[in-house]
Write a protein that holds these residues in place. Structure first.
Motif: not given
Length: 536
Positions: A436, A439-440, A456-461, A476-477, A479
């Protein structure tokens, strides 16, 4: 009384050792022992072949089988005179009466028979280990009166198998000694010739006394051991019942689950198929209605054509014009386009994307079933001692990047990472990471030949295996992420671990399962370039 004792002693000397009767036509062997001629001839005939050696039944001395038997004339004369004596006749009558009484009171059990009785073998009273023969009571008396046989070892009647066990398998001698070093019974030759010659040797009687002194203690020890084994067996049987009960419960739950799933899927299938059938009937009904209307229009046009063809032959100008005008006045309607027919919309549209979504949902369900019913992985609390050049470990539970790593890996390309101290080669394991605050990042496993991870890379999973993206468009959500490594099935699974509001129970949401090469051992790997990862 004295006369009776003399008669008994004389009878014993005149008794054939084989038939136990007074000598009849006695003959003598080279060793000096005498037998009835018929008895010794029958004994000689029992040889396997005429060339086989023959031994005296009493002293086991070798005799020439081809030698002629020499009659013992003097012994025959003494035996005949003894038989003619009145005292002998009275003795024989008493023996017959005793034998009849014994036969009437005895029980017919399976017994070892005498080896010296030729006609009707009698039950053996003892077995001579030295002679390796069983003897009835009469032959036993004769056996014990002979000087060479007085020192022979006697035991209860037994067969040849028991006799063989009482002899040394190496030397064929009686087992008369006990080796306390090797705890085995041995013969005299073993004491001086074999590997036992330097061991502590005692006689059987002394060994028997020592064994008797510790017999009670040994018996109690064995009984305690038996009780322990019995208790262990009872515990195992109890565990067996517990396993059966748990297995039955799990099986019942699994059958109920799949039955319910099957019923729901089957009900949904019937519902959808029914809707498809209704839609098909509506579409077909509308199409058929249009076909009937078009056929009616076609029939009207066909009639106009027939009338026009018939009008060609009309010579009356007035009728021709009136008829043509009437036909011309029936202006044909435009032919409709088949695609313009509006049909009911299909209740189910199953394209490739929806098929993939459905199959993914099924895989998620099956993975959840596997996780719940097949095996529970071991929760690994990972630690680190290796530090990457660009990754700083502020504690053994937190992975954070340095300033250098943030600038070098801003686009999440070649994320700096650390690996766990633990290696995994077998079993099923899982670990959880709180993402959580990052972000990367990337989480997975690594070995010397390949790497598999969730990134996870800039909201891209997506999931990467050996630098190839194998899965995209993942939720992508996240935790908390759980990684489950199954070394038996060569799979790495990712789960979204979340806690429902007001519900402390942890729930799992399946993300993806990837097949890994199976090159072991592997280590857990963690990478981050923005934020921090916390190991749970």
């Amino acid at each position: 009384m004295a006369e009776r004792g003399v008669v008994a002693g004389l009878k014993e000397e005149l008794t054939c050792p084989i038939c136990l009767s007074i000598y009849s036509n006695p003959v003598s062997l080279g060793c000096g022992h005498s037998f009835c001629k018929e008895c010794i001839q029958e004994a000689r005939s029992r040889r396997p072949s005429p060339q086989s050696p023959f031994s005296c039944p009493l002293c086991q001395a070798r005799a020439d089988p081809a030698a002629e038997l020499q009659p013992n004339v003097q012994l025959r004369s003494i035996a005949q005179k003894f038989l003619d004596a009145p005292a002998q006749q009275e003795e024989e009558e008493r023996e017959v009466q005793c034998e009849e009484k014994g036969e009437s009171s005895g029980q017919e059990d399976e017994v070892i028979l005498c080896d010296f009785c030729l006609q009707e073998p009698q039950p053996a009273a003892k077995t001579c280990l030295s002679c390796e023969a069983s003897l009835c009571q009469a032959h036993l008396i004769k056996h014990n009166t002979k000087s060479p046989s007085k020192d022979h070892v006697l035991m209860e009647p037994c067969d040849s198998q028991v006799l063989a066990k009482r002899r040394c398998p190496q030397h064929g001698k009686l087992l008369e000694c006990y080796c306390e070093t090797d705890l085995v019974c041995i013969c005299m030759l073993c004491c001086v010739m074999s590997s036992h010659k330097d061991h502590k040797i005692t006689c059987l009687e002394e060994a028997f006394g020592r064994v008797q002194s510790v017999f009670s203690e040994t018996l109690d020890k064995v009984k305690r051991h038996e009780a322990e084994l019995k208790q262990s067996i009872e515990n195992l049987l109890k565990k067996e019942e517990e396993v059966k009960t748990k297995e039955h419960l799990q099986k019942s739950r699994l059958e109920s689950l799949f039955k319910e799933v099957y019923l729901q899927i089957n009900d949904k299938k019937e519902e959808i198929l029914k809707a498809l059938r209704q839609n098909e009937e509506e579409q077909l009904s509308q199409i058929r209605s249009e076909i009937r209307k078009y056929k009616e229009m076609k029939d009207a046009v066909s009639r106009d054509i027939q009338e026009l063809k018939a009008l060609r032959d009309q010579k009356d100008h007035l009728l021709f014009i009136k008829t043509f005008a009437a036909i011309q006045a029936r202006e044909p309607k435009p032919v409709p386009d088949a695609d313009s027919v509006k049909l009911p919309v299909l209740p189910v549209i199953l394209d490739e994307s929806k098929t993939d979504i459905t199959l993914r949902s099924l895989e998620q369900f099956l993975s959840s079933v596997q996780f719940l019913f097949i095996r529970l992985p071991v929760h690994e609390h990972l630690t680190f001692t290796v530090r990457s050049k660009y990754v700083v470990l502020s504690s053994c539970k937190e992975v954070t990047p340095s300033s250098a790593s943030s600038s070098k890996a801003g686009a999440c390309k070649a994320l700096p990472h650390v690996v766990s101290d633990q290696k995994f080669s077998k079993g099923c394991h899982f670990w959880e990471v709180d993402t959580s605050n990052a972000t990367c990042w990337k989480l997975g496993i690594i070995c010397h030949t390949s790497e598999c991870y969730l990134e996870m890379s800039h909201d891209y999973l997506h999931v990467v295996e050996s630098q190839i993206i194998v899965t995209e468009e993942l939720p992508t959500a996240l935790k908390v992420v759980r990684l489950c490594l199954d070394c038996e099935r060569n799979t790495l699974s990712f789960y979204d671990v979340s806690v429902k509001d007001g519900d402390p129970d942890v729930s799992l949401r399946f993300i993806e399962t990837v097949s890994i090469p199976g090159t072991y051992p592997v280590r857990a790997t963690f990478g981050v370039s923005d934020g921090s990862l916390n190991l749970l």
